[in-house]
Design a protein around this motif. Structure first.
Motif, PDB file in Angstrom:
ATOM      1  N   ASP A 252       0.758  -1.305  -0.051  1.00  0.00           N
ATOM      2  CA  ASP A 252      -0.070   0.049  -0.058  1.00  0.00           C
ATOM      3  C   ASP A 252       0.887   1.406   0.048  1.00  0.00           C
ATOM      4  O   ASP A 252       0.281   2.496   0.254  1.00  0.00           O
ATOM      5  CB  ASP A 252      -1.037   0.087   1.259  1.00  0.00           C
ATOM      6  CG  ASP A 252      -0.197   0.053   2.619  1.00  0.00           C
ATOM      7  OD1 ASP A 252       0.971   0.059   2.781  1.00  0.00           O
ATOM      8  OD2 ASP A 252      -0.775  -0.132   3.614  1.00  0.00           O
ATOM      9  N   ALA A 255      -0.183   4.230  -2.509  1.00  0.00           N
ATOM     10  CA  ALA A 255      -1.152   4.652  -2.016  1.00  0.00           C
ATOM     11  C   ALA A 255      -1.074   5.803  -1.114  1.00  0.00           C
ATOM     12  O   ALA A 255      -1.726   6.529  -1.114  1.00  0.00           O
ATOM     13  CB  ALA A 255      -2.053   3.527  -1.644  1.00  0.00           C
ATOM     14  N   LEU A 262      -4.954   4.984   4.981  1.00  0.00           N
ATOM     15  CA  LEU A 262      -4.454   3.617   5.220  1.00  0.00           C
ATOM     16  C   LEU A 262      -4.731   3.187   6.593  1.00  0.00           C
ATOM     17  O   LEU A 262      -4.517   4.212   7.507  1.00  0.00           O
ATOM     18  CB  LEU A 262      -2.991   3.492   4.863  1.00  0.00           C
ATOM     19  CG  LEU A 262      -2.227   3.947   3.664  1.00  0.00           C
ATOM     20  CD1 LEU A 262      -0.610   3.792   3.777  1.00  0.00           C
ATOM     21  CD2 LEU A 262      -2.993   3.137   2.409  1.00  0.00           C
ATOM     22  N   ILE A 266      -5.242  -0.467   2.352  1.00  0.00           N
ATOM     23  CA  ILE A 266      -5.942   0.987   1.873  1.00  0.00           C
ATOM     24  C   ILE A 266      -7.180   0.695   2.493  1.00  0.00           C
ATOM     25  O   ILE A 266      -8.038  -0.440   2.262  1.00  0.00           O
ATOM     26  CB  ILE A 266      -5.963   0.753   0.330  1.00  0.00           C
ATOM     27  CG1 ILE A 266      -4.343   0.727  -0.131  1.00  0.00           C
ATOM     28  CG2 ILE A 266      -6.552   2.114  -0.017  1.00  0.00           C
ATOM     29  CD1 ILE A 266      -4.390   0.726  -1.834  1.00  0.00           C
ATOM     30  N   THR A 274     -12.020   4.127  -2.426  1.00  0.00           N
ATOM     31  CA  THR A 274     -10.850   4.523  -1.359  1.00  0.00           C
ATOM     32  C   THR A 274     -11.300   6.077  -1.050  1.00  0.00           C
ATOM     33  O   THR A 274     -12.441   6.624  -1.439  1.00  0.00           O
ATOM     34  CB  THR A 274      -9.582   4.733  -2.033  1.00  0.00           C
ATOM     35  OG1 THR A 274      -9.491   5.594  -2.864  1.00  0.00           O
ATOM     36  CG2 THR A 274      -8.935   3.502  -2.641  1.00  0.00           C
TER      37      THR A 274
END
Ligand SMILES: Cc1cc2nc3c(=O)[nH]c(=O)nc-3n(C[C@H](O)[C@H](O)[C@H](O)COP(=O)(O)OP(=O)(O)OC[C@H]3O[C@@H](n4cnc5c(N)ncnc54)[C@H](O)[C@@H]3O)c2cc1C
Length: 413
Positions: A252, A255, A262, A266, A274
Motif C-alpha cells: 500500500d 497509495a 491507510l 488501503i 478509497t
C-alpha cells in the motif's frame, strides 16, 4: 437507484495484474464496459492463480498455462492494454496520472489499485543466504520447486496455512519437512486448538516434524548457502532450504504516498472505493468493511479478491452492488479439504460435529446462538450449511448442531 458516475469512454487503469486486478478486467467487460482499460503488472505473467503454487503446481500437477485466469488471447480480443514487467511508482491524484517504472506516465479517469501483498521477511542474520525462500509468486514457487526433492531437508518457518501446505508438498516430493513455529500450536492465529491439534497430528503421521514454541534467531550457512536454522535455545535445525511463511504485508506504499487513507492496508468502503472517489482498491491490499461482522478487516483470499472485483466492476458500470458475501477460504493438504467460512470474531463457544479421528468433521464457532464461523475438514455439507447460516444470521440450536444424526439441512431449517 445506483448512480453511474463513470462515463462509457472513461479511461480505467488497474495497478496490479493479480487475482483481483485480472478478475476486475474480466467483470468489467462482462458487465458491458467497452472503454479503454490498462492493466499494469510488475510480474512477467498475465494474471494467474496463486493457490496452486503451494499445492498442485509445487507437486508438478499443474503448469504455468493452467494457472492463468484467462488465456493470453483474452486480453487481445477484449482490447485490454496489458503491460507486464512494469511497476507503478507513483500516483498523482491531482493530475490523475500514474508514473511507471519504465518512465511512462499513464492518464486515468478511474484508478483501481490491486497491488496485493508481499511475504513478510524475517529481519534476522542470514536472511539473504541462498536457499532462504518465500512463497508469494510464480518466481518464488519455481525456486522452491528446484530446492526441494527426494533426500532434501526443508525447514518451514511459520505454521500457517501456506507453511503447512508447503510442508505437505515437500513430503509429497520426497523431502523431509520440519515446521518451526513460534507459538505453542500450528495455525495459532487462524484456527481453534482442536483444528491445530488435528492438523499437527495428521502432518506428523505423514512424517513432518514440528518445533513449536521455537523462536528463530538466525539462518546459518556455508559459502553463502543455508545449512540450518538457529533457534533461540541455541539448537540448529539442519536444512537444505528454508521457506519463510510468516504472513503478508499489504503493498500500500504508493497509495499512502498519494495521500489515500491507510490502516494496515488501503481503507475502502463497501463499494471498494478509497478516500478518493476516483480511486478504488481491491484484494489483499485493502482493509474493508465486513457488513456481517460490523467491522473493518483485511482479508487474504481468492473469494475476497473476486467479491471486490465484482464490487468495483458494478460501481463502474452502474450495476446494483452484489449482496455482501460471507468471507471464505480453503486449504488442501494431502487428502484433506479444509473449507472455512466466516471469521470467529467474539465467538464464545465451539461445537464439534463429526469424527475428528476419521478426518471428517467441522468446528462451529458460535457467539451466543449466532454462528460466526465454521471450519470444515472433508465436510462440504457442514461448510455449505454453515456458510448459509452465517450469512442469514438465523439462531442455531447447538445441541442439534453437535448431533450427527440431525442432518445439516434440518439444523439450517
Ligand atoms: C502460496 C499461496 C497460496 C494461497 N492459497 C490460497 C487458498 O488456498 N485459498 C485462497 O482463498 N487464497 C489463497 N491464497 C491467497 C490468494 O492467492 C490471494 O488472496 C489473492 O491472490 C489476492 O489477490 P490480489 O490481486 O489482491 O493480489 P495478488 O494476486 O498477489 O496480485 C497482486 C499483483 O500486483 C503486483 N504488484 C504489486 N505492486 C505493484 C506495483 N506497484 N505495480 C504493478 N504491479 C504491482 C504483484 O506483483 C502481483 O502480481 C494463497 C496465496 C499464496 C501466495
Amino acid at each position: 437507484m445506483v448512480e453511474n458516475t463513470v462515463p462509457p469512454e472513461a479511461r480505467i487503469v488497474i495497478l496490479g495484474a493479480g487475482h483481483a486486478g485480472g478478475s476486475a478486467v474480466a467483470f468489467l467487460r462482462q458487465y458491458g464496459f467497452a472503454g479503454p482499460i490498462t492493466l499494469i503488472g510488475d510480474e512477467p505473467h498475465a494474471p494467474y492463480q496463486r493457490p496452486p503454487l503451494s499445492k498442485a503446481w509445487l507437486k508438478g500437477e499443474a503448469d504455468a498455462n493452467s494457472l492463468l485466469l484467462k488465456p493470453a488471447a483474452f486480453y487481445v480480443e477484449q482490447n485490454i492494454d496489458l503491460r507486464l514487467s512494469v511497476g507503478a511508482k507513483a500516483i498523482d491524484r491531482a493530475a490523475k496520472t500514474v508514473t511507471l517504472s519504465d518512465g511512462n506516465v499513464v492518464d486515468y479517469d478511474v484508478l483501481v489499485i490491486a497491488t496485493g501483498a508481499r511475504a513478510r521477511r524475517l529481519p534476522i542474520p542470514g536472511a539473504d543466504l541462498y536457499g532462504v525462500l518465500e512463497l508469494r509468486n510464480a518466481a518464488d514457487a519455481e525456486k522452491l520447486k528446484t530446492a526441494i526433492g527426494p533426500g532434501k531437508r526443508l525447514a518451514v518457518v511459520g505454521g500457517g496455512y501456506v507453511g503447512l501446505e508447503v510442508a505437505a508438498s515437500g513430503r509429497a516430493l520426497g523431502a523431509a519437512s520440519v515446521v518451526i513455529e513460534r507459538e505453542a500450536r500450528v495455525l495459532a492465529r487462524v484456527a481453534c486448538p482442536a483444528l491445530s491439534g488435528f492438523f499437527q497430528d495428521y502432518h506428523q503421521a505423514q512424517g513432518v516434524e514440528f518445533e513449536l514454541n521455537a523462536g528463530v534467531e538466525a539462518f546459518v550457512g556455508d559459502e553463502g548457502k543455508i545449512t540450518g536454522v538457529r533457534l533461540s535455545d541455541g539448537r540448529v535445525i539442519a536444512c537444505d532450504a528454508a521457506v519463510v511463511g510468516v504472513g503478508a504485508i499489504p503493498n500500500d506504499e504508493i497509495a499512502g504516498a498519494a495521500g489515500l487513507a491507510l490502516d494496515g492496508g488501503i481503507v475502502v468502503d463497501e463499494n471498494a472505493r478509497t478516500s478518493d472517489p476516483a480511486i478504488f482498491a481491491i484484494g489483499d491490499v485493502t482493509r474493508r468493511p465486513l457488513p456481517l461482522y460490523n467491522r473493518m478487516h483485511r482479508l487474504e483470499s481468492v473469494p475476497n479478491a473476486l467479491e471486490q472485483a465484482k464490487l468495483v466492476a458494478s460501481a463502474i458500470t452502474g450495476r446494483k452492488a452484489p449482496a455482501p458475501e460471507v468471507p471464505w477460504f480453503w486449504s488442501d493438504q494431502y487428502d484433506l479439504k479444509l473449507q472455512i467460512a466466516g471469521i470467529p470474531f467474539d465467538a464464545d463457544r465451539i461445537v464439534i460435529r463429526g469424527k475428528v479421528e476419521a478426518a471428517k468433521f467441522a468446528v462451529f464457532h458460535l457467539k451466543g446462538s449466532q454462528l460466526v464461523a465454521v471450519e470444515a475438514v472433508n465436510a462440504p455439507p457442514e461448510f455449505m450449511a454453515g456458510k448459509m447460516l452465517i450469512g442469514n444470521g438465523k439462531p442455531v440450536d447447538a445441541d442439534k448442531l453437535a448431533n450427527d444424526a440431525v442432518s445439516m439441512k434440518e439444523v439450517a431449517a
